[in-house]
Design a protein around this motif. Structure first.
Motif, PDB file in Angstrom:
ATOM      1  N   SER A 178       0.802  -1.237   0.000  1.00  0.00           N
ATOM      2  CA  SER A 178       0.000   0.000   0.000  1.00  0.00           C
ATOM      3  C   SER A 178       0.835   1.287   0.000  1.00  0.00           C
ATOM      4  CB  SER A 178      -0.915   0.020   1.225  1.00  0.00           C
ATOM      5  OG  SER A 178      -0.155   0.257   2.398  1.00  0.00           O
ATOM      6  N   ASN A 180       1.239   3.098   2.253  1.00  0.00           N
ATOM      7  CA  ASN A 180       0.477   4.103   3.001  1.00  0.00           C
ATOM      8  C   ASN A 180       1.087   4.264   4.394  1.00  0.00           C
ATOM      9  OD1 ASN A 180      -1.374   5.670   4.359  1.00  0.00           O
ATOM     10  ND2 ASN A 180      -2.990   4.106   4.359  1.00  0.00           N
ATOM     11  N   TYR A 181       1.817   5.349   4.594  1.00  0.00           N
ATOM     12  CA  TYR A 181       2.400   5.527   5.928  1.00  0.00           C
ATOM     13  C   TYR A 181       1.816   6.703   6.692  1.00  0.00           C
ATOM     14  CZ  TYR A 181       5.948   8.430   3.437  1.00  0.00           C
ATOM     15  OH  TYR A 181       6.602   9.344   2.655  1.00  0.00           O
ATOM     16  N   SER A 182       0.584   7.075   6.287  1.00  0.00           N
ATOM     17  CA  SER A 182      -0.130   8.067   7.105  1.00  0.00           C
ATOM     18  C   SER A 182      -0.842   7.313   8.238  1.00  0.00           C
ATOM     19  CB  SER A 182      -1.131   8.831   6.238  1.00  0.00           C
ATOM     20  OG  SER A 182      -1.985   7.942   5.569  1.00  0.00           O
ATOM     21  N   GLY A 185      -2.174   3.597   8.533  1.00  0.00           N
ATOM     22  CA  GLY A 185      -1.512   2.872   7.447  1.00  0.00           C
ATOM     23  C   GLY A 185      -0.635   1.734   7.952  1.00  0.00           C
ATOM     24  N   SER A 196       0.932  -5.993   4.597  1.00  0.00           N
ATOM     25  CA  SER A 196       1.243  -5.262   3.366  1.00  0.00           C
ATOM     26  C   SER A 196       2.471  -5.858   2.669  1.00  0.00           C
ATOM     27  CB  SER A 196       1.467  -3.789   3.695  1.00  0.00           C
ATOM     28  OG  SER A 196       1.268  -2.986   2.561  1.00  0.00           O
TER      29      SER A 196
END
Ligand SMILES: [Zn+2]
Length: 319
Positions: A178, A180-182, A185, A196
């Motif tokens: 993803s 996605n590291y916000s 995430g 992930s």
């Protein structure tokens, strides 16, 4: 028989012959009008079919030949695949020896690991061309953040790129599925990070027909993982995965005002003053990096660097 009788008989024979000729002519004309066009059409059709048949027959023979060739190619490729794997293992063994020699100072050579994050991008092909030109091997840390698409070229799939990297001997690493590291995430827990990673492994294995990445790069770098870093690295170790950050930031992700091919060169020249083994962070989407890459390679080559693809046993890979 008298002369007149004979003439009369001749006259009726003559008439008969004339009538006969008339009938024959009529027959010929009707054949001409009715039969010839009909059969002529048939003949044409038949000629067309037979030439089509001939064509498809030779196509069939061609296809059979092609099929045989493909089967032979497949067998050769399978054999080659084994060869490539053992060659790669051999290469990595020498690479590990070279690393040790560079580290303890018994070799005057230096090592550079070029890494490119966030792909696949269509721009990856440009990087591959540059690497091929200079015979350089690199490492691509891939993600499926953009689905199975190339953000910079809509009509090609991301998975079509995977084998391109492998074909030329580069390493594929795992940059999470993803990216996605916000908040919420991959760094919300070790579990979500590992999910992930596994998902990206599966995607890679499917796209390549069985290649399993063994080196992970954390999105944003391992520092971004915060308090879950320890749990994540424990899990990675258990699964036999290594991980790596970088020793040189090319600057290509610092925003348009803060990076350029010139700044990238400055970063690299600075690092080359001290680092005998360097791991450079680039991004596959960066036009600045694409522009800088030939100079980067030429400069480091002059400084005595050898360009290697990352491998699990490298001293630079944590595990
Ligand atoms: Zn990234």
């Amino acid at each position: 028989m008298g002369e007149t009788e004979r003439q009369g008989k001749r006259g009726s024979w003559g008439n008969f012959i004339l009538i006969l000729i008339g009938i024959v002519m009529l027959a010929v004309i009707s054949v001409g009008i009715v039969v010839v066009p009909k059969y002529g059409k048939l003949f044409k059709e038949y000629r067309k079919y037979s030439s089509e048949l001939k064509e498809s027959r030779s196509e069939l023979a061609e296809a059979e030949k092609e099929n045989k060739k493909l089967l032979a190619d497949r067998d050769a490729l399978q054999a080659l695949d084994g060869d490539v794997q053992s060659m790669q293992a051999e290469t990595f063994k020498y690479a590990a020896e070279l690393e040790a020699a560079v580290k303890n100072g018994s070799s005057s050579k230096k090592i550079c690991y070029i890494t490119l994050d966030d792909g696949p991008y269509y721009r990856g092909k440009k990087f591959l061309d540059i690497f091929n030109k200079y015979d350089v091997k690199a490492t691509f840390f891939l993600t499926t953040a953009n689905g199975d698409t190339l953000p910079d070229k809509g009509d090609e799939t991301a998975s079509s790129m995977y084998n391109e990297y492998l074909k030329y001997g580069h390493t594929i690493g795992n940059h999470t599925y993803s990216h996605n590291y916000s908040a919420g995430g991959v760094y919300s827990s070790a579990d979500s990070f590992m999910k992930s990673i596994r998902k990206q492994d599966k995607f890679t294995e499917k796209a390549t027909g069985g290649y399993k990445p063994v080196i992970v790069r954390f999105p944003g770098g391992s520092g971004t993982a915060g308090s879950v870093l320890g749990d994540i690295t424990e899990d990675l170790k258990k699964e036999g995965d290594g991980w790596i950050d970088w020793t040189v930031d090319s600057s290509d992700s610092w925003g348009t005002d803060n990076t350029s091919p010139k700044i990238i060169m400055k970063q690299i020249k600075e690092a080359a003053k001290e680092q005998k083994i360097m791991v450079i962070l680039f991004h596959e989407w960066s036009e600045n990096s694409e522009k800088a890459m030939p100079q980067v390679i030429e400069y480091l080559d002059k400084q005595g660097y050898i360009f290697l693809p990352l491998f699990y046993d490298s001293v630079m890979v944590e595990k």
